[in-house]
Design a protein around this motif. Structure first.
Motif, PDB file in Angstrom:
ATOM      1  N   UNK A  79       0.818  -1.206   0.000  1.00 33.04           N
ATOM      2  CA  UNK A  79       0.000   0.000   0.000  1.00 33.04           C
ATOM      3  C   UNK A  79       0.857   1.262   0.000  1.00 33.04           C
ATOM      4  N   UNK A  80       1.825   1.328   0.902  1.00 30.76           N
ATOM      5  CA  UNK A  80       2.643   2.539   0.984  1.00 30.76           C
ATOM      6  C   UNK A  80       3.517   2.714  -0.253  1.00 30.76           C
ATOM      7  N   UNK A  81       3.877   1.607  -0.909  1.00 28.04           N
ATOM      8  CA  UNK A  81       4.588   1.697  -2.180  1.00 28.04           C
ATOM      9  C   UNK A  81       3.698   2.335  -3.242  1.00 28.04           C
ATOM     10  N   UNK A  82       2.418   1.955  -3.238  1.00 25.22           N
ATOM     11  CA  UNK A  82       1.468   2.563  -4.173  1.00 25.22           C
ATOM     12  C   UNK A  82       1.287   4.053  -3.892  1.00 25.22           C
ATOM     13  N   UNK A  83       1.300   4.417  -2.609  1.00 29.21           N
ATOM     14  CA  UNK A  83       1.227   5.837  -2.250  1.00 29.21           C
ATOM     15  C   UNK A  83       2.429   6.571  -2.840  1.00 29.21           C
ATOM     16  N   UNK A  84       3.606   5.949  -2.749  1.00 32.45           N
ATOM     17  CA  UNK A  84       4.808   6.546  -3.308  1.00 32.45           C
ATOM     18  C   UNK A  84       4.736   6.700  -4.819  1.00 32.45           C
ATOM     19  N   UNK A  85       4.223   5.679  -5.497  1.00 36.08           N
ATOM     20  CA  UNK A  85       4.073   5.767  -6.951  1.00 36.08           C
ATOM     21  C   UNK A  85       3.090   6.874  -7.326  1.00 36.08           C
ATOM     22  N   UNK A  86       1.995   6.956  -6.564  1.00 34.16           N
ATOM     23  CA  UNK A  86       0.987   7.979  -6.845  1.00 34.16           C
ATOM     24  C   UNK A  86       1.554   9.382  -6.684  1.00 34.16           C
ATOM     25  N   UNK A  87       2.536   9.525  -5.806  1.00 34.57           N
ATOM     26  CA  UNK A  87       3.199  10.829  -5.648  1.00 34.57           C
ATOM     27  C   UNK A  87       3.743  11.314  -6.995  1.00 34.57           C
ATOM     28  N   UNK A  88       4.239  10.348  -7.804  1.00 32.08           N
ATOM     29  CA  UNK A  88       4.817  10.658  -9.111  1.00 32.08           C
ATOM     30  C   UNK A  88       3.795  10.499 -10.242  1.00 32.08           C
ATOM     31  N   UNK A  89       2.519  10.321  -9.878  1.00 33.06           N
ATOM     32  CA  UNK A  89       1.448  10.118 -10.860  1.00 33.06           C
ATOM     33  C   UNK A  89       1.665   8.854 -11.685  1.00 33.06           C
ATOM     34  N   UNK A  90       2.261   7.849 -11.052  1.00 29.56           N
ATOM     35  CA  UNK A  90       2.427   6.547 -11.692  1.00 29.56           C
ATOM     36  C   UNK A  90       1.361   5.602 -11.141  1.00 29.56           C
ATOM     37  N   UNK A  91       0.549   5.019 -12.013  1.00 29.19           N
ATOM     38  CA  UNK A  91      -0.505   4.121 -11.577  1.00 29.19           C
ATOM     39  C   UNK A  91       0.010   2.688 -11.510  1.00 29.19           C
ATOM     40  N   UNK A  92      -0.721   1.858 -10.790  1.00 23.12           N
ATOM     41  CA  UNK A  92      -0.318   0.462 -10.591  1.00 23.12           C
ATOM     42  C   UNK A  92      -0.241  -0.301 -11.908  1.00 23.12           C
ATOM     43  N   UNK A  93      -0.992   0.155 -12.906  1.00 26.93           N
ATOM     44  CA  UNK A  93      -0.997  -0.508 -14.215  1.00 26.93           C
ATOM     45  C   UNK A  93       0.403  -0.593 -14.800  1.00 26.93           C
ATOM     46  N   UNK A  94       1.207   0.430 -14.556  1.00 28.86           N
ATOM     47  CA  UNK A  94       2.566   0.446 -15.091  1.00 28.86           C
ATOM     48  C   UNK A  94       3.406  -0.680 -14.499  1.00 28.86           C
ATOM     49  N   UNK A  95       3.224  -0.946 -13.203  1.00 24.63           N
ATOM     50  CA  UNK A  95       3.957  -2.028 -12.545  1.00 24.63           C
ATOM     51  C   UNK A  95       3.458  -3.377 -13.048  1.00 24.63           C
ATOM     52  N   UNK A  96       2.136  -3.513 -13.187  1.00 28.57           N
ATOM     53  CA  UNK A  96       1.571  -4.763 -13.689  1.00 28.57           C
ATOM     54  C   UNK A  96       2.074  -5.048 -15.108  1.00 28.57           C
ATOM     55  N   UNK A  97       2.159  -4.006 -15.927  1.00 29.32           N
ATOM     56  CA  UNK A  97       2.659  -4.194 -17.293  1.00 29.32           C
ATOM     57  C   UNK A  97       4.112  -4.651 -17.287  1.00 29.32           C
ATOM     58  N   UNK A  98       4.901  -4.081 -16.370  1.00 27.20           N
ATOM     59  CA  UNK A  98       6.305  -4.485 -16.281  1.00 27.20           C
ATOM     60  C   UNK A  98       6.424  -5.945 -15.842  1.00 27.20           C
ATOM     61  N   UNK A  99       5.594  -6.338 -14.872  1.00 24.40           N
ATOM     62  CA  UNK A  99       5.601  -7.739 -14.448  1.00 24.40           C
ATOM     63  C   UNK A  99       5.168  -8.647 -15.584  1.00 24.40           C
ATOM     64  N   UNK A 100       4.171  -8.208 -16.345  1.00 22.25           N
ATOM     65  CA  UNK A 100       3.709  -8.995 -17.485  1.00 22.25           C
ATOM     66  C   UNK A 100       4.783  -9.151 -18.542  1.00 22.25           C
ATOM     67  N   UNK A 101       5.575  -8.085 -18.741  1.00 16.28           N
ATOM     68  CA  UNK A 101       6.652  -8.132 -19.724  1.00 16.28           C
ATOM     69  C   UNK A 101       7.688  -9.191 -19.373  1.00 16.28           C
ATOM     70  N   UNK A 102       7.858  -9.431 -18.063  1.00 16.12           N
ATOM     71  CA  UNK A 102       8.901 -10.341 -17.618  1.00 16.12           C
ATOM     72  C   UNK A 102       8.521 -11.817 -17.746  1.00 16.12           C
ATOM     73  N   UNK A 103       7.232 -12.100 -17.949  1.00 13.37           N
ATOM     74  CA  UNK A 103       6.833 -13.491 -18.106  1.00 13.37           C
ATOM     75  C   UNK A 103       7.510 -14.091 -19.326  1.00 13.37           C
ATOM     76  N   UNK A 104       8.079 -15.268 -19.159  1.00  8.76           N
ATOM     77  CA  UNK A 104       8.737 -15.950 -20.261  1.00  8.76           C
ATOM     78  C   UNK A 104      10.179 -15.546 -20.451  1.00  8.76           C
ATOM     79  N   UNK A 105      10.620 -14.547 -19.665  1.00 11.87           N
ATOM     80  CA  UNK A 105      12.016 -14.128 -19.753  1.00 11.87           C
ATOM     81  C   UNK A 105      12.842 -14.795 -18.671  1.00 11.87           C
ATOM     82  N   UNK A 106      14.066 -15.109 -18.987  1.00 13.92           N
ATOM     83  CA  UNK A 106      14.975 -15.661 -17.999  1.00 13.92           C
ATOM     84  C   UNK A 106      15.385 -14.562 -17.031  1.00 13.92           C
ATOM     85  N   UNK A 107      15.221 -14.833 -15.740  1.00 14.34           N
ATOM     86  CA  UNK A 107      15.624 -13.848 -14.749  1.00 14.34           C
ATOM     87  C   UNK A 107      17.101 -13.540 -14.819  1.00 14.34           C
ATOM     88  N   UNK A 108      17.896 -14.559 -15.112  1.00 15.54           N
ATOM     89  CA  UNK A 108      19.346 -14.368 -15.217  1.00 15.54           C
ATOM     90  C   UNK A 108      19.668 -13.466 -16.403  1.00 15.54           C
TER      91      UNK A 108
END
Length: 282
Positions: A247-276
């Protein structure tokens, strides 16, 4: 800070706390005992809902913030030494104890035998796991419970026999957080954070992260087979603290007008990618 006369008359202990006993408004039965500091007692008087102070987390605790079992306060009394508070309350859901019972005082000392023994005399009205799972969406933080109940209607969600999706909850949170940025500082917890600035928000992210680490270590030391109640409490505490971090991380993102959708999209981008490979490419 100068306390009002009625609050200054209370004898708080060396830690600034006073024991508070909650009893049922109708039956008079003792339901629970917790602690209050000056702020929580003042909030309880102002809102006529029970607000306590959590010694383990070092912060205010709005009764029912994670279970939904809030307490409406009808009467507040102070004893003759001014060092104990009694609240007369209506208990939402008829459950005051985290074990799912009406009262935390569900054990009675049996003196009929040669050796006194504690006996459980009250039945569990609702499984604690069900209580906290049912209210999982509502327990993210005190802010969600005390200030955005009108924004996230969990009752409708349950009537539809399904929990809101993670995506929809995050969208609603984005909306609420954006609104709080324009609100008066004293109108809600989040509005007060925005008023104090980015450093305060980041400080809260750090504090909640530390509390999550402590909760995780406490949970790791619990054995479900040895003490199921302690295990369930520790598990719930870990979930609760991690929700605070999110929650407090979301508050921090909102400070910069960044919505949670941006984080979800980044997580989605990582699917199928090797972490290494992903780390190596940075």
């Amino acid at each position: 800070m100068t306390l009002p006369a009625w609050l200054a008359a209370v004898n708080f202990n060396a830690d600034g706390l006073i024991p508070a006993i909650a009893q049922d408004y109708v039956s008079g039965r003792i339901l629970m005992m917790a602690w209050m500091n000056a702020e929580s007692l003042q909030l309880t008087a102002q809102t006529q809902t029970a607000v306590y102070f959590s010694r383990s987390r070092g912060k205010l605790w709005h009764k029912g913030e994670s279970s939904g079992h809030t307490q409406r306060v009808h009467d507040i009394r102070l004893d003759c030494d001014a060092d104990v508070i009694v609240l007369s309350v209506t208990q939402a859901g008829g459950i005051a104890c985290h074990t799912g019972r009406e009262s935390c005082f569900y054990q009675r000392l049996d003196l009929s035998g040669q050796t006194p023994e504690w006996q459980t005399v009250d039945k569990v009205l609702k499984d604690p796991a069900e209580i906290y799972q049912t209210n999982a969406a509502a327990k993210a933080t005190p802010e969600i419970n005390e200030a955005t109940a009108e924004d996230i209607d969990h009752a409708d969600t349950h009537q539809n026999n399904s929990l809101a999706t993670t995506h929809s909850i995050l969208q609603q949170l984005d909306k609420v957080l954006a609104e709080r940025k324009q609100a008066d500082a004293d109108s809600s917890y989040v509005a007060s954070l925005y008023a104090k600035g980015l450093n305060k928000i980041l400080e809260k992210v750090g504090e909640e992260s530390t509390e999550s680490i402590i909760a995780a270590k406490d949970f790791a030391n619990c054995d479900e087979s040895t003490d199921k109640t302690q295990y369930d409490e520790a598990r719930h505490e870990l979930i609760y603290e991690v929700a605070d971090v999110w929650f407090h991380t979301l508050v921090g993102l909102a400070w910069f007008d960044i919505e949670s959708e941006a984080v979800l999209n980044e997580l989605g981008r990582r699917f199928g990618l090797s972490g290494i490979d992903e780390k190596a490419a940075r």
